[in-house]
Design a protein around this motif. Structure first.
Motif, mmCIF file in Angstrom:
data_model
loop_
_atom_site.group_PDB
_atom_site.id
_atom_site.type_symbol
_atom_site.label_atom_id
_atom_site.label_comp_id
_atom_site.label_asym_id
_atom_site.label_seq_id
_atom_site.Cartn_x
_atom_site.Cartn_y
_atom_site.Cartn_z
ATOM 1 N N LEU A 53 0.859 -1.178 0.000
ATOM 2 C CA LEU A 53 0.000 0.000 0.000
ATOM 3 C C LEU A 53 0.898 1.232 0.000
ATOM 4 C CD1 LEU A 53 -3.043 0.805 0.274
ATOM 5 C CD2 LEU A 53 -2.609 1.020 2.711
ATOM 6 N N THR A 54 0.711 2.114 -0.974
ATOM 7 C CA THR A 54 1.542 3.306 -1.095
ATOM 8 C C THR A 54 0.685 4.563 -1.027
ATOM 9 O OG1 THR A 54 1.367 3.391 -3.502
ATOM 10 C CG2 THR A 54 3.165 2.061 -2.595
ATOM 11 N N ALA A 55 1.341 5.714 -0.983
ATOM 12 C CA ALA A 55 0.628 6.993 -0.930
ATOM 13 C C ALA A 55 -0.232 7.199 -2.175
ATOM 14 C CB ALA A 55 1.621 8.137 -0.773
ATOM 15 N N ILE A 60 -7.156 11.490 0.716
ATOM 16 C CA ILE A 60 -7.667 12.027 1.977
ATOM 17 C C ILE A 60 -9.085 12.534 1.753
ATOM 18 C CG2 ILE A 60 -7.335 13.821 3.717
ATOM 19 C CD1 ILE A 60 -4.230 13.306 2.842
ATOM 20 N N SER A 61 -10.033 12.012 2.537
ATOM 21 C CA SER A 61 -11.429 12.392 2.345
ATOM 22 C C SER A 61 -11.955 13.264 3.474
ATOM 23 C CB SER A 61 -12.307 11.154 2.182
ATOM 24 O OG SER A 61 -12.314 10.396 3.369
ATOM 25 N N ASP A 62 -11.359 13.206 4.664
ATOM 26 C CA ASP A 62 -11.866 14.012 5.773
ATOM 27 C C ASP A 62 -10.764 14.179 6.816
ATOM 28 O OD1 ASP A 62 -13.703 15.447 7.266
ATOM 29 O OD2 ASP A 62 -14.481 13.676 8.290
ATOM 30 N N SER A 68 2.734 10.063 2.777
ATOM 31 C CA SER A 68 3.849 9.809 1.874
ATOM 32 C C SER A 68 4.020 8.300 1.826
ATOM 33 C CB SER A 68 5.124 10.498 2.358
ATOM 34 O OG SER A 68 5.646 9.839 3.495
ATOM 35 N N ASP A 69 4.974 7.820 1.039
ATOM 36 C CA ASP A 69 5.177 6.375 0.946
ATOM 37 C C ASP A 69 5.748 5.787 2.228
ATOM 38 O OD1 ASP A 69 4.067 5.965 -1.514
ATOM 39 O OD2 ASP A 69 5.955 6.137 -2.606
ATOM 40 N N THR A 70 6.249 6.629 3.129
ATOM 41 C CA THR A 70 6.868 6.107 4.347
ATOM 42 C C THR A 70 6.105 6.442 5.621
ATOM 43 O OG1 THR A 70 8.276 8.069 4.510
ATOM 44 C CG2 THR A 70 9.178 6.155 3.350
ATOM 45 N N GLN A 71 5.200 7.431 5.580
ATOM 46 C CA GLN A 71 4.492 7.778 6.821
ATOM 47 C C GLN A 71 3.184 8.517 6.564
ATOM 48 O OE1 GLN A 71 7.158 10.197 9.123
ATOM 49 N NE2 GLN A 71 6.743 12.052 7.971
ATOM 50 N N LEU A 72 2.333 8.452 7.584
ATOM 51 C CA LEU A 72 1.106 9.243 7.636
ATOM 52 C C LEU A 72 1.248 10.196 8.817
ATOM 53 C CD1 LEU A 72 -1.531 6.373 7.294
ATOM 54 C CD2 LEU A 72 -0.946 8.018 5.536
ATOM 55 N N VAL A 73 0.938 11.462 8.597
ATOM 56 C CA VAL A 73 0.961 12.450 9.671
ATOM 57 C C VAL A 73 -0.467 12.935 9.865
ATOM 58 C CG1 VAL A 73 1.891 14.650 10.481
ATOM 59 C CG2 VAL A 73 3.318 13.133 9.090
ATOM 60 N N VAL A 79 -9.652 10.647 7.875
ATOM 61 C CA VAL A 79 -10.201 9.501 7.142
ATOM 62 C C VAL A 79 -9.574 9.503 5.755
ATOM 63 C CG1 VAL A 79 -12.268 8.414 6.199
ATOM 64 C CG2 VAL A 79 -12.369 9.564 8.419
ATOM 65 N N VAL A 80 -9.014 8.363 5.380
ATOM 66 C CA VAL A 80 -8.328 8.216 4.094
ATOM 67 C C VAL A 80 -9.045 7.135 3.294
ATOM 68 C CG1 VAL A 80 -6.150 7.592 3.011
ATOM 69 C CG2 VAL A 80 -6.132 8.835 5.171
ATOM 70 N N ASP A 81 -9.381 7.472 2.054
ATOM 71 C CA ASP A 81 -9.959 6.475 1.152
ATOM 72 C C ASP A 81 -8.832 5.703 0.484
ATOM 73 O OD1 ASP A 81 -12.643 7.134 1.584
ATOM 74 O OD2 ASP A 81 -12.594 8.700 0.050
ATOM 75 N N VAL A 82 -8.963 4.377 0.461
ATOM 76 C CA VAL A 82 -8.041 3.536 -0.294
ATOM 77 C C VAL A 82 -8.738 3.243 -1.620
ATOM 78 C CG1 VAL A 82 -6.825 1.334 -0.374
ATOM 79 C CG2 VAL A 82 -7.055 2.561 1.793
ATOM 80 N N LYS A 83 -8.113 3.688 -2.705
ATOM 81 C CA LYS A 83 -8.732 3.603 -4.025
ATOM 82 C C LYS A 83 -8.899 2.159 -4.477
ATOM 83 C CE LYS A 83 -6.344 7.853 -5.261
ATOM 84 N NZ LYS A 83 -5.256 8.419 -6.063
ATOM 85 N N GLU A 84 -9.927 1.943 -5.303
ATOM 86 C CA GLU A 84 -10.108 0.628 -5.932
ATOM 87 C C GLU A 84 -8.937 0.376 -6.867
ATOM 88 O OE1 GLU A 84 -13.843 0.001 -7.850
ATOM 89 O OE2 GLU A 84 -14.975 0.851 -6.183
#
Length: 158
Positions: A53-55, A60-62, A68-73, A79-84
């Motif tokens: 799973l990459t950036a 970002i939806s809310d 980034s590819d190495t971290q979430l701040v 709330v983050v949507d993971v795309k189909e």
């Protein structure tokens, strides 16, 4: 029995003879080449593992966060949507996308996948493995401390 009645029976018998010959030939000629089998079987060995799973898979939806590819701040909650992924009738891509989240501060991680919600509390020294299928889903992160939270985005283990 006239000629028109015998034609379907002759076709069935001919197909049966061909199938029997293919079976006999396959049994007699195959079966001793395990070294060659390892070559093509090795290509399928990691097929079910899934991709990382990459950036690029995240949207970002809310809330207030960055990826980034190495971290979430995350500041507060996000709330983050993971795309189909893997669309199309015959998708030969990975069946899943996976990541291991390693929070640096206490957080609550929520997953919403195909109508099912799961939630897990985590913190420093702990990890949360997440897996998404081709239909994607949502990843929610809530900081349990004041200020920003950092989650390392690592490759999920076996």
């Amino acid at each position: 029995m006239n000629k028109e009645n015998r034609t379907p029976i002759l076709v069935v018998i001919a197909c049966g003879v061909i199938a029997l010959l293919v079976l006999v030939f396959g049994v007699s000629c195959g079966g001793g080449n395990n070294d060659a089998a390892a070559d093509w079987q090795g290509g399928f060995a990691d097929a079910g593992k899934g991709a990382r799973l990459t950036a690029a898979d995240l949207s970002i939806s809310d809330g207030s966060c960055s990826a980034s590819d190495t971290q979430l701040v995350v500041t507060g909650a996000c709330v983050v949507d993971v795309k189909e992924f893997g669309g199309g009738l015959f998708s030969f891509g990975p069946p899943t996308k996976r990541a291991r989240l390693a929070p640096q501060q206490p957080v609550t991680v929520s997953l919403f996948i195909q109508g099912t919600r799961a939630e897990q509390d985590s913190g420093p020294g702990k990890t949360v493995d997440v897996t998404f299928g081709t239909s994607g889903g949502q990843l929610g992160i809530t900081c349990r401390v004041i200020g920003p939270c950092v989650l390392q985005l690592q490759e999920a283990g076996g």
